[in-house]
Design a protein around this motif. Structure first.
Motif, PDB file in Angstrom:
ATOM      1  N   ALA A  74       6.254  16.146   1.092  1.00  0.00           N
ATOM      2  CA  ALA A  74       5.597  15.546   2.263  1.00  0.00           C
ATOM      3  C   ALA A  74       4.914  14.243   1.881  1.00  0.00           C
ATOM      4  CB  ALA A  74       4.593  16.532   2.857  1.00  0.00           C
ATOM      5  N   LEU A  75       4.220  14.231   0.743  1.00  0.00           N
ATOM      6  CA  LEU A  75       3.558  13.015   0.289  1.00  0.00           C
ATOM      7  C   LEU A  75       4.575  11.891   0.057  1.00  0.00           C
ATOM      8  CD1 LEU A  75       1.029  14.544  -2.278  1.00  0.00           C
ATOM      9  CD2 LEU A  75       0.453  13.506  -0.073  1.00  0.00           C
ATOM     10  N   SER A  76       5.684  12.226  -0.568  1.00  0.00           N
ATOM     11  CA  SER A  76       6.699  11.217  -0.851  1.00  0.00           C
ATOM     12  C   SER A  76       7.384  10.728   0.421  1.00  0.00           C
ATOM     13  CB  SER A  76       7.746  11.789  -1.818  1.00  0.00           C
ATOM     14  OG  SER A  76       7.166  12.070  -3.076  1.00  0.00           O
ATOM     15  N   ILE A  77       7.699  11.645   1.326  1.00  0.00           N
ATOM     16  CA  ILE A  77       8.397  11.259   2.551  1.00  0.00           C
ATOM     17  C   ILE A  77       7.534  10.335   3.392  1.00  0.00           C
ATOM     18  CG2 ILE A  77       9.215  12.155   4.774  1.00  0.00           C
ATOM     19  CD1 ILE A  77      10.244  14.624   3.219  1.00  0.00           C
ATOM     20  N   VAL A  78       6.260  10.689   3.581  1.00  0.00           N
ATOM     21  CA  VAL A  78       5.366   9.840   4.365  1.00  0.00           C
ATOM     22  C   VAL A  78       5.234   8.461   3.726  1.00  0.00           C
ATOM     23  CG1 VAL A  78       2.948   9.523   5.063  1.00  0.00           C
ATOM     24  CG2 VAL A  78       4.065  11.722   5.430  1.00  0.00           C
ATOM     25  N   SER A  79       5.115   8.437   2.400  1.00  0.00           N
ATOM     26  CA  SER A  79       4.944   7.161   1.700  1.00  0.00           C
ATOM     27  C   SER A  79       6.174   6.273   1.830  1.00  0.00           C
ATOM     28  CB  SER A  79       4.628   7.409   0.219  1.00  0.00           C
ATOM     29  OG  SER A  79       3.443   8.168   0.073  1.00  0.00           O
ATOM     30  N   ALA A 101       0.826  -1.209   0.000  1.00  0.00           N
ATOM     31  CA  ALA A 101       0.000   0.000   0.000  1.00  0.00           C
ATOM     32  C   ALA A 101       0.860   1.260   0.000  1.00  0.00           C
ATOM     33  CB  ALA A 101      -0.925  -0.012   1.209  1.00  0.00           C
ATOM     34  N   PHE A 102       1.913   1.275   0.806  1.00  0.00           N
ATOM     35  CA  PHE A 102       2.783   2.455   0.839  1.00  0.00           C
ATOM     36  C   PHE A 102       3.629   2.562  -0.424  1.00  0.00           C
ATOM     37  CE2 PHE A 102       2.015   2.475   5.509  1.00  0.00           C
ATOM     38  CZ  PHE A 102       1.710   3.818   5.650  1.00  0.00           C
ATOM     39  N   LEU A 103       4.000   1.436  -1.023  1.00  0.00           N
ATOM     40  CA  LEU A 103       4.742   1.486  -2.280  1.00  0.00           C
ATOM     41  C   LEU A 103       3.880   2.090  -3.384  1.00  0.00           C
ATOM     42  CD1 LEU A 103       7.295   0.784  -3.904  1.00  0.00           C
ATOM     43  CD2 LEU A 103       6.283  -1.463  -4.337  1.00  0.00           C
ATOM     44  N   VAL A 104       2.619   1.690  -3.441  1.00  0.00           N
ATOM     45  CA  VAL A 104       1.683   2.278  -4.400  1.00  0.00           C
ATOM     46  C   VAL A 104       1.610   3.789  -4.195  1.00  0.00           C
ATOM     47  CG1 VAL A 104      -0.740   2.411  -5.089  1.00  0.00           C
ATOM     48  CG2 VAL A 104       0.321   0.182  -4.682  1.00  0.00           C
ATOM     49  N   ALA A 105       1.501   4.201  -2.934  1.00  0.00           N
ATOM     50  CA  ALA A 105       1.423   5.631  -2.630  1.00  0.00           C
ATOM     51  C   ALA A 105       2.703   6.352  -3.049  1.00  0.00           C
ATOM     52  CB  ALA A 105       1.168   5.831  -1.140  1.00  0.00           C
ATOM     53  N   ALA A 106       3.852   5.761  -2.754  1.00  0.00           N
ATOM     54  CA  ALA A 106       5.126   6.397  -3.081  1.00  0.00           C
ATOM     55  C   ALA A 106       5.282   6.614  -4.579  1.00  0.00           C
ATOM     56  CB  ALA A 106       6.281   5.542  -2.543  1.00  0.00           C
TER      57      ALA A 106
END
Length: 508
Positions: free
Chosen positions: A88-93, A35-40
């Motif tokens: 921020a989106l990338s760091i959190v992901s 899920a986080f890889l998809v987000a990243a």
């Protein structure tokens, strides 16, 4: 507690869940990682500052509607209220992905799982239509329960803290609601679920078919009817036995587990089926799982059981969480028994206890939107159009459907929905066209190809095609025929098009 036979006695009695907690957390770590890889890889082009539906605009609209940032935070809880940007989106992901690998590797405690839950909730709550799927709130509910399966700080594979049995029961309750909700939404919805013919259409019309889907589609009608009937049995009858005696519960767990494995093979439903397996693992205790896990893992579990001590604090927290879950379950239960059942709905801002369901209706025909571009400055009958290909959804009839799950290509899914509606209902598609007209790198990263690598196209249009699986034995995978226009040819020079985008603050 020092009796060497103590752990074996626990395992034999069927009231030990050390191995159960072990496998639940490992699978949860895997799902979180996906899920986080998809987000990243997809968040920035989808909801970044220059994405298709920018999340900063979304939060501004929420704040305007509710009157203040505090009210927005209470209604739409997300860490991004404290600052949102592409970085921020990338760091959190990426941090979420890294921490998920830690859990997958065998190390988890309540603090780590709480951080993962809070970060993923933050993404889901700004994800808009791209995160409007039932498995997103299902992952949040599953992740929240998992926090209380672990000790606060001890992150070892087998900490001394015993797995709280009440939390195991809450996992079973989650699995029960998932399956019963799916069963009832089908039986109350499309008539083909009641006459046992839905699977005759489903394999062809599902969002992202797999290579196996074609073969299942052409299976005999009796096979399709049997599959539909088995679906009803597993979703409507079997979940009740997950609360039964040990052996009955084990049988129920096996049926529920294998049902999800078949769904994984039959199509690409993101990480839904992997996630749904997690609460079913609570049907198994150590007496069952020790037959399948490595001996070294079993020995470590036995050692932890021997050294364990009861924790009054953990038991108190488990009781408090159970009371909260019972209270929050009232609305989902009333929804299940109502005649107007909602599907995949959350009743609280934190998505703690939700109602679920899937495929209440099944399409009889598969329509696909094909985006095409041309570098001609004037459109004539001789204009040559080049097609854009998405990474997973049907396009080129000769291309084999892929296996992509548990990974999810979110724009492919949304295009599947858009094909059943009009552009007015999916206005982001206009922004998508604008991005293609400018060869936007972020948007193009979501696609399988760029027919105009050197100079952007002058016009983009979208046409609707009807797709059918080609019969087994043919070299092509799909047959298709044009239906008509979905979007007219649009150019960046079109003043009306530009005004429309500017009104939505999208002409970037």
């Amino acid at each position: 507690m020092n009796d060497e036979n103590f752990p074996n006695k626990l395992f034999a009695a069927g009231n030990s869940y050390w191995l159960t907690r072990f496998v639940i957390l490992r699978l949860l770590g895997f799902v979180y990682a996906v899920a986080f890889l998809v987000a990243a890889q997809q968040l920035v082009p989808l909801i970044g500052e220059h994405g298709l539906t920018p999340a900063n605009h979304f939060l501004e609209n929420v704040q305007t509607q509710l009157g203040s940032r505090t009210a927005g935070l209470l209604r739409v809880p997300t860490l991004f209220w404290f600052g949102i940007s592409d970085n921020a989106l990338s760091i959190v992901s990426w941090i979420g992905f890294g921490l998920s690998l830690v859990v997958l590797g065998g190390y988890a405690n309540a603090i780590l799982l709480a951080v993962l839950w809070a970060m993923y909730m933050s993404i889901v709550h700004v994800g808009q239509i791209w995160y409007g799927y039932g498995w997103e709130i299902q992952l949040l509910e599953t992740g929240f329960l998992s926090i209380f399966l672990c000790p606060l700080l001890d992150g070892r594979l087998f900490p001394r803290c015993r797995p709280p049995i009440l939390i195991i029961w809450l996992f079973r309750w989650l699995g029960f609601r998932i399956m019963i909700g799916a069963a009832l939404i089908k039986l109350r919805g499309d008539p083909c679920w009641r006459d046992l013919t839905c699977l005759y259409y489903h394999y062809e019309t599902q969002p992202i078919p797999s290579p196996v889907s074609r073969y299942l589609h052409f299976a005999p009608l009796w096979f399709q009817k049997f599959g539909t009937g088995w679906n009803h049995f597993v979703e409507l009858v079997v979940p009740w036995f997950s609360f039964g005696p040990r052996r009955v519960r084990h049988v129920a767990g096996v049926l529920l587990f294998t049902f999800q494995i078949f769904l994984i093979i039959s199509g690409n439903l993101s990480f839904l089926n992997y996630l749904t397996i997690i609460p079913f693992l609570a049907c198994f205790d150590d007496t069952f799982l020790r037959n399948f896990l490595p001996k070294r893992v079993i020995k470590r579990a036995e050692r932890a059981a021997q050294e364990s001590e009861p924790s009054r604090i953990n038991n108190t927290i488990a009781i408090a969480l159970s009371i909260l879950a019972v209270y929050l379950s009232v609305a989902p239960v009333l929804n299940l028994v109502s005649g107007r059942q909602l599907m995949n709905y959350s009743y609280d801002p934190l998505d703690l206890v939700n109602t679920y369901g899937a495929f209440g209706t099944v399409g009889r025909e598969r329509d696909e939107i094909i985006f095409e571009g041309t570098d001609d400055s004037v459109i004539t009958g001789d204009t040559k159009w080049k097609e854009y290909e998405f990474k997973a959804k049907p396009g080129d009839p000769n291309r084999r459907p892929p296996f992509v799950a548990p990974y999810q290509l979110r724009i492919d899914w949304q295009i599947w929905f858009a094909a059943m509606a009009s552009p007015d209902e999916y206005p982001w598609t206009l922004h998508f066209v604008w991005k293609l007209l400018h060869n936007d790198p972020g948007t193009l990263s979501l696609l399988a190809n760029n027919p105009f690598p050197d100079v952007p196209p002058h016009y983009i249009r979208a046409r609707l095609y009807r797709y059918q699986f080609a019969p087994i034995g043919e070299t092509t995978w799909w047959k298709r025929e044009p239906i008509g226009e979905w979007l007219p040819a649009l150019s960046a020079d079109n003043p009306e098009f530009r005004r429309l985008l500017e009104a939505m603050d999208w002409a970037d």
